[in-house]
Design a protein around this motif. Structure first.
Motif, short mmCIF file in Angstrom:
data_model
loop_
_atom_site.label_atom_id
_atom_site.label_comp_id
_atom_site.label_asym_id
_atom_site.label_seq_id
_atom_site.Cartn_x
_atom_site.Cartn_y
_atom_site.Cartn_z
N GLU A 108 0.77 -1.15 -0.03
CA GLU A 108 -0.01 -0.04 0.01
C GLU A 108 0.63 1.25 0.09
O GLU A 108 0.54 2.30 -0.54
N ALA A 109 1.95 1.29 0.77
CA ALA A 109 2.89 2.39 0.59
C ALA A 109 3.59 2.55 -0.70
O ALA A 109 3.57 3.72 -1.10
N MET A 110 3.82 1.39 -1.18
CA MET A 110 4.38 1.51 -2.62
C MET A 110 3.44 2.31 -3.72
O MET A 110 3.91 3.13 -4.45
N GLU A 111 2.20 1.69 -3.55
CA GLU A 111 1.14 2.42 -4.50
C GLU A 111 1.08 3.79 -4.03
O GLU A 111 0.86 4.72 -4.97
N GLU A 112 0.89 4.41 -2.85
CA GLU A 112 0.96 5.75 -2.48
C GLU A 112 2.00 6.41 -3.09
O GLU A 112 1.86 7.58 -3.79
N ALA A 113 3.11 5.91 -2.87
CA ALA A 113 4.44 6.62 -3.37
C ALA A 113 4.35 6.89 -4.81
O ALA A 113 4.79 7.83 -5.41
N LYS A 114 4.08 5.73 -5.54
CA LYS A 114 3.93 5.77 -6.75
C LYS A 114 2.97 7.04 -7.70
O LYS A 114 3.10 7.73 -8.44
N ARG A 115 1.79 7.01 -6.49
CA ARG A 115 0.57 7.94 -7.04
C ARG A 115 0.97 9.41 -6.86
O ARG A 115 1.06 10.04 -7.71
N ARG A 116 1.86 9.45 -5.73
CA ARG A 116 2.32 10.82 -5.39
C ARG A 116 3.44 11.34 -6.27
O ARG A 116 3.80 12.44 -6.42
N GLY A 172 3.44 10.41 -9.40
CA GLY A 172 3.02 10.85 -10.84
C GLY A 172 2.82 9.37 -11.63
O GLY A 172 2.72 9.68 -12.93
N PHE A 173 3.32 8.40 -11.22
CA PHE A 173 3.38 6.97 -12.01
C PHE A 173 1.91 6.39 -12.12
O PHE A 173 1.10 6.77 -11.37
#
Length: 104
Positions: free
Chosen positions: A85-93, A95-96
């Protein structure tokens, strides 16, 4: 007694050293001391029932409950970890594009 005919340093094909006569004597002595029944408990005479010990009444339901609790928690564990979940949030922030392959 083929084991006693082997030289003392010879090993069996499995790599286990051959049993010495002293070890065999010790094992035979132990077998004579015990009566051959499981836990040394002699079966009751015909027509009588074996008296259960206190722990034998509680063991089956407790073990069944423990297994049920384990299966319940194992089957209901989260599908993703905190790291995912943290990896998804980091990617979202950053811009991936979001990973849609693992979403359900």
């Amino acid at each position: 007694r083929a084991a006693s005919l082997r030289p003392a340093g010879l090993r069996l094909a499995s790599g286990v050293p051959a049993r010495t006569p002293e070890q065999t004597e010790h094992l035979e002595k132990l077998a004579e001391e015990h009566n051959g029944f499981l836990f040394g408990e002699v079966p009751p005479p015909p027509g009588e029932k074996r008296k259960k010990e206190d722990w034998e009444y509680y063991y089956p339901p407790l073990m069944t409950s423990a297994l049920a609790l384990f299966l319940f928690t194992w089957l209901n564990q989260p599908l993703s970890s905190v790291e995912d979940e943290a990896m998804e949030e980091a990617k979202r922030r950053m811009g991936f594009e979001p990973d849609v392959h693992f979403k359900q």
